[in-house]
Design an enzyme around this catalytic site. Structure first.
Site, mmCIF file in Angstrom:
data_model
loop_
_atom_site.group_PDB
_atom_site.id
_atom_site.type_symbol
_atom_site.label_atom_id
_atom_site.label_comp_id
_atom_site.label_asym_id
_atom_site.label_seq_id
_atom_site.Cartn_x
_atom_site.Cartn_y
_atom_site.Cartn_z
ATOM 1 N N ARG A 106 0.631 -1.384 -0.054
ATOM 2 C CA ARG A 106 -0.025 -0.061 0.258
ATOM 3 C C ARG A 106 0.854 1.382 0.020
ATOM 4 O O ARG A 106 0.658 2.428 -0.798
ATOM 5 C CB ARG A 106 -1.130 -0.016 1.389
ATOM 6 C CG ARG A 106 -1.707 1.333 1.582
ATOM 7 C CD ARG A 106 -2.739 1.039 2.332
ATOM 8 N NE ARG A 106 -2.584 0.518 3.775
ATOM 9 C CZ ARG A 106 -1.622 1.052 4.566
ATOM 10 N NH1 ARG A 106 -1.245 2.338 4.565
ATOM 11 N NH2 ARG A 106 -1.463 0.318 5.750
ATOM 12 N N TYR A 140 -16.395 16.601 -15.787
ATOM 13 C CA TYR A 140 -16.623 15.237 -15.909
ATOM 14 C C TYR A 140 -17.979 15.105 -14.612
ATOM 15 O O TYR A 140 -17.733 15.590 -13.533
ATOM 16 C CB TYR A 140 -15.609 14.223 -15.760
ATOM 17 C CG TYR A 140 -16.125 12.826 -15.575
ATOM 18 C CD1 TYR A 140 -16.902 12.011 -16.275
ATOM 19 C CD2 TYR A 140 -15.402 12.078 -14.177
ATOM 20 C CE1 TYR A 140 -17.140 10.877 -16.139
ATOM 21 C CE2 TYR A 140 -15.632 10.735 -14.063
ATOM 22 C CZ TYR A 140 -16.630 10.392 -14.722
ATOM 23 O OH TYR A 140 -17.103 8.912 -14.498
ATOM 24 N N ASP A 154 -7.007 18.880 -14.607
ATOM 25 C CA ASP A 154 -7.191 17.552 -14.996
ATOM 26 C C ASP A 154 -6.818 17.357 -16.685
ATOM 27 O O ASP A 154 -7.425 18.148 -17.426
ATOM 28 C CB ASP A 154 -8.598 17.266 -15.144
ATOM 29 C CG ASP A 154 -9.162 15.813 -15.507
ATOM 30 O OD1 ASP A 154 -8.470 15.097 -16.274
ATOM 31 O OD2 ASP A 154 -10.110 15.169 -15.024
ATOM 32 N N LYS A 174 -8.359 6.054 -19.833
ATOM 33 C CA LYS A 174 -8.461 6.591 -20.980
ATOM 34 C C LYS A 174 -7.297 6.744 -21.945
ATOM 35 O O LYS A 174 -6.703 5.392 -22.036
ATOM 36 C CB LYS A 174 -9.067 8.066 -20.755
ATOM 37 C CG LYS A 174 -10.196 8.371 -19.722
ATOM 38 C CD LYS A 174 -11.314 7.415 -19.732
ATOM 39 C CE LYS A 174 -12.510 7.764 -19.172
ATOM 40 N NZ LYS A 174 -12.041 7.847 -17.330
#
Length: 380
Positions: free
Chosen positions: A47, A99, A171, A196
């Protein structure tokens, strides 16, 4: 290194133990210590850090010209971790047509913890300035935006952010580091839905962040490690594999998108075409100065939901699906898919009509894609 070379040789390359040219998948959760706190190679628990993920994080830092990178289990995990840097009562300015998932997490989740937000047209620098309040701590923008492809002046907003001691988060999913580098223009953090274009093959869900200075890097690492929404080693490896061909793909995406946008603009039965590469686009000049290309996303309004549905049923090479940026061309209706979480009246105010169609142009032959759209638009 030039960009195309950086896609292959950036970050951490190969494996020093075996000579493998590809970073191995370290499928491991914990690591042997020689003594309490005496780490063999700097890793104690996956982690907190994993060699495969570390290679990816070094790569995105290199590609965005940042000092540190971070890999998350999704783009929304990346955004949520960034927002978790803020405190109750803090205010964030965000783009008015971001978004839908970004809007949803801020409006319905973080608002419950006392984090406030204002929706602003970030393509208008004056509107951004007017939205700054005493408790404003950050500006979050997409450029181009999703789905209307509005372009914001990163440098001007960065200057404004510095004057008010605000964090600027950009972004960069639509442009990718191949076409645009927000950190070079003054942003403090850049975030990607790496699902993406960076992945590019519809086979991995991931989020990436790169930061400009070590102080914010340390703060983000603490929250990333505390929350734990990290990317696993197999998905990290897949993402690095996808990035190797990013330059080749982005060139093809843009070349085809530009041709389709120009063709769509000639059709009298298409009410409006949104693509920064068109000279008619309000942000064309700005996009031409702050980015090296215009990307592979196009939105266009066909007038009604009924006609949009007819087009969806007729297309053969455009797949109706969520997401974008893959080798295959995708088509969607933002008002009922990616932006369905935004209230209807707000969508209409923004211009996200039920007749708005968004396409992610893939790397298929452009003649086939244009012929497919033509027969779908001509259908009665």
């Amino acid at each position: 290194m030039k960009l195309d070379t950086k896609m292959i040789h950036g970050g951490i390359v190969g494996d020093k133990y075996t000579g493998a040219v590809s970073v191995p998948i370290y499928q491991v959760s914990t690591y042997k210590q020689d003594g309490v706190g005496e780490l063999v190679a700097g890793y104690e628990y996956s982690r907190s850090g994993n060699p495969t993920r570390a290679a990816l994080e070094a790569l995105i830092a290199d590609l965005e010209n940042g000092v540190r990178g971070f890999a998350f289990a999704s783009g929304m995990a990346a955004i949520s971790t960034i927002v978790s840097l803020f405190n109750k009562g803090d205010h964030i300015i965000i783009g008015d047509d971001v978004y839908g998932g970004t809007y949803r997490v801020l409006h319905h989740v973080f608002s419950r913890f006392g984090i406030e937000m204002s929706l602003v047209d970030t393509s208008d620098v004056n509107e951004v300035k007017k939205a700054i309040q005493e408790n404003t701590r950050a500006i979050f923008l997409e450029t181009p935006t999703n789905p209307l492809l509005k372009v914001s002046d990163i440098s001007a907003i960065a200057d404004m952010s510095k004057e008010s001691d605000l964090l600027l988060i950009v972004d960069n999913t639509f442009m990718t580091p191949y076409w645009q580098n927000p950190l070079d223009l003054g942003a403090d953090m850049v975030v990607h839905s790496a699902t993406k274009y960076l992945g590019g093959h519809s086979d991995v869900v991931a989020g990436l962040v790169a930061v400009k200075d070590e102080e914010w890097g340390e703060k983000l690492f603490f929250v990333q490690n505390s929350i734990g929404g990290v990317l696993g080693p197999q998905d990290s490896w897949l993402l690095m594999r996808g990035i190797k061909t990013l330059g080749l793909r982005m060139k093809q995406h843009e070349q085809s998108a530009r041709r389709l946008a120009e063709w769509l603009e000639t059709r009298t039965d298409v009410e409006r075409v949104f693509y920064p590469g068109l000279k008619s686009h309000a942000g064309h000049e700005l996009a031409s100065t702050q980015a090296r290309g215009y990307g592979g996303m196009i939105s266009f309004d066909v007038g009604s939901a009924e006609r949009a549905d007819r087009i969806l049923k007729k297309v053969q090479y455009f797949t109706l699906a969520e997401s974008l940026g893959a080798v295959e061309s995708l088509i969607s209706i933002p008002s009922r898919m990616t932006h369905a979480s935004i209230p209807p009246h707000r969508r209409l105010e923004l211009g996200i009509t039920d007749g708005l169609v968004r396409i992610s142009v893939g790397i298929e032959d452009i003649d086939d894609l244009q012929a497919d759209l033509q027969q779908a638009l001509d259908a009665k």
